[in-house]
Design an enzyme around this catalytic site. Sequence first.
Site, PDB file in Angstrom:
ATOM      1  N   HIS A 130     -55.502 -49.574 -50.719  1.00  0.00           N
ATOM      2  CA  HIS A 130     -56.148 -49.549 -49.401  1.00  0.00           C
ATOM      3  C   HIS A 130     -55.669 -48.383 -48.541  1.00  0.00           C
ATOM      4  O   HIS A 130     -56.176 -48.211 -47.426  1.00  0.00           O
ATOM      5  CB  HIS A 130     -55.921 -50.871 -48.670  1.00  0.00           C
ATOM      6  N   HIS A 186     -50.643 -56.293 -54.780  1.00  0.00           N
ATOM      7  CA  HIS A 186     -52.075 -56.149 -55.087  1.00  0.00           C
ATOM      8  C   HIS A 186     -52.819 -57.471 -55.250  1.00  0.00           C
ATOM      9  O   HIS A 186     -54.033 -57.502 -55.126  1.00  0.00           O
ATOM     10  CB  HIS A 186     -52.227 -55.303 -56.356  1.00  0.00           C
ATOM     11  N   GLU A 197     -79.030 -36.365 -39.330  1.00  0.00           N
ATOM     12  CA  GLU A 197     -78.256 -37.035 -40.377  1.00  0.00           C
ATOM     13  C   GLU A 197     -79.060 -38.173 -41.000  1.00  0.00           C
ATOM     14  O   GLU A 197     -79.046 -38.372 -42.220  1.00  0.00           O
ATOM     15  CB  GLU A 197     -76.942 -37.569 -39.796  1.00  0.00           C
ATOM     16  N   ASP A 216     -68.186 -38.209 -37.652  1.00  0.00           N
ATOM     17  CA  ASP A 216     -67.231 -38.097 -36.547  1.00  0.00           C
ATOM     18  C   ASP A 216     -66.767 -39.461 -36.039  1.00  0.00           C
ATOM     19  O   ASP A 216     -66.047 -39.550 -35.049  1.00  0.00           O
ATOM     20  CB  ASP A 216     -67.837 -37.293 -35.388  1.00  0.00           C
TER      21      ASP A 216
END
Length: 722
Positions: free
Chosen positions: A242, A469, A657, A648
Amino acid sequence: NIFPGRERSLLSFQGQERRTFKAAVLIQRWYRRYVARLEMRRRCTWRIFQSIEYACEQDQIKLHNFFSYLMDHFTPSSSKERDFISRMFISGESFKEAELEKYCDYESMEVPDSYTGPHLSFPLLPDHATALLEAFKQKQQLHARYVLNLLHETRKHLKQLPNISHVSTCYSEEVTVCGDLHGQLDDLFLIFYKNGLPSPSKSYVFNGDFVDRGKQSLEILIILFTFLLIYPKEVHLNRGNHEDHMVNLRYGFAKEVMQKYKVHGKKILKMIQNVFCWLPLATLIDQKVLVIHGGISDTTDLDMLEKIQRNKFISVLRGKKRKESNRNVEIQEVNGEKNAEADPAGNEALPSLPLQPRPAQAPSMANRLEFSRWVRQTVQEQIEWCRRLVDISESEDEEPTYSSMVSLTDLDAPELFQSFQILDILWSDPMPQEGCRENTVRGGGCYFGPDVTAKILEKYNLQFLIRSHECKQEGYEFCHNRKVLTIFSASNYYEIGSNRGAYVKLGPDLVPHFVQYQANKAAHTLTMTQRISRVEESAFRALREKLFAHTSALISAFKAYDKDNTGRITLSNWATAVESVLHLGLPWRMLRPQLVRTTEDGMLEYKSWLDDLAMEQRSQERIQSSLLEVIYRNRSNLETIFRIIDRDHSGLISFEEFHQTWKLFSSHMNIELTDDGINDLVRSIDFNKDGNIDFNEFLEAFRLVKQTQDHPSQQLCSVLGR
């Protein structure tokens, strides 16, 4: 008889004793059955939570495979499209050091006089750590200037560290190893309360997965990085699966940072992304105990891991061309064994990605023995090539595995092999069976057996492995003849009362000593029955959501058993059909009483059952059932896609986009979508007319196109749901 009264009393006492004994036996039998039923319920609940969790991780990797596939087969038609693709998938990794420091310039930020939180000055002192702990207990927030300054200093320190950290118990009384924390700050506080703060006599190894899922991931990072800088020889951090930017987009950490730091959140995320890729990959205690986050495979090479340029792999899920075929080929077949039973063609491969051996060298796959020998030879050559390129001297031969089955003609094959080395140690899990095979449950890494563990221990002269994990009910668990220890430090991970957290302490004798805990006070007040009932209720609620999300597929599966179109199927067929759709590996016949109303004739009216599921979900969200099903099934994928497009991290994507993204999808799905059509769609979903699209408006695009046949959202969801 001289004492008749005494004899009668004795007989009466013996009779009473027998009745008491029988009563005790009955009570004992009842209690054992009661405990056995509770244990069965607990195990079923555990299976539900883990199956859903791992299925979600599998979806994450499928999603990125999907994007990798798109990138491999999409040809930009203009420089504008090429720039968009580069910005969307590549530029996030291409920040040069000078550019990064300029972008994340903290010195230009002023801390206002009104700021009442903790202040940091460098070099850090123990008092700074104490102040941070107290501030976070009071729910205060560290100013963005200090956060960026801390990340900058942490990055400078991590860059000096090797890939494998070395810890010795000679310099401290003991070493404490902690597992996954997943943003649960209360667990970290409790560990420090019970075990003491890091100090010259108190060493810690934090074994990855500091972030995601929990709500205070950033606070945990700040505390750990602070102690790392104060006690660089006593505090050691390993990277987990992660600590990966692409995973953070899905599991909440990226969203948490942006919510807490609305102005400077983008800079903080960019800096954290770079810090994560500099985290060490493993820790070695006294040269005898290897601490890694996930596990190993039968090609894990610690010598290679020490030489890998780890900062190149900002995400092992990203930029990885998965031109692999038959990655889940059985290990015996790859090694040239049991070829008569193995069927390479029967293994699942990624669509349209056939095996690409060197031209004119690969024999026909019809001759399995000859083909397997060829695979073995070419893979071994590839391993040796990778070794030479990373400047590793030749060592003994290793058996090739699934992780070596990459396209050998790719120019970036050495980097791919290194990526798989990292992928294996971050994502793998132990299994009780011998051998090593692909981890199809998680979708990444492998399952490794006790023989693989024994081989690694013998090769590197190790005593045992410590990994994390996996959530364990007691917080820890041994396997592989006590040679692999799983430690998990996030208590109440699935639900309050679901599991304990734990950490392990190792002294010079390297004998593990465990400390277990429950960070939530409410968990201590619950009885075992109450705790199991609470966790069970949460698990079945999540399972019903999963069932509802696959309503359409379930109807098709049920109709296959309902030849006469009666709307009824047997409960046995119900269980088989549900598993064929969800692929969770759950004992559906055992779970049936909690999910389906009992019928006298053993039949189920599946349409009314699905209507009940829909009613339960619609009571929470007022959306038409068909659309709600699509959103439930694909919301995580759609949200991850949105965040990938939202470079962003502003929570908004521009018209341009959105336009380029839909062109990318439509090119893959062979849909003729004109520019005017996309422009009409984007204008119709921009409700507030601000020229941008937020996530709810992004979902609206899927609702609108759902009203037409063969629309992109249906095909996209179909691809993501494979």
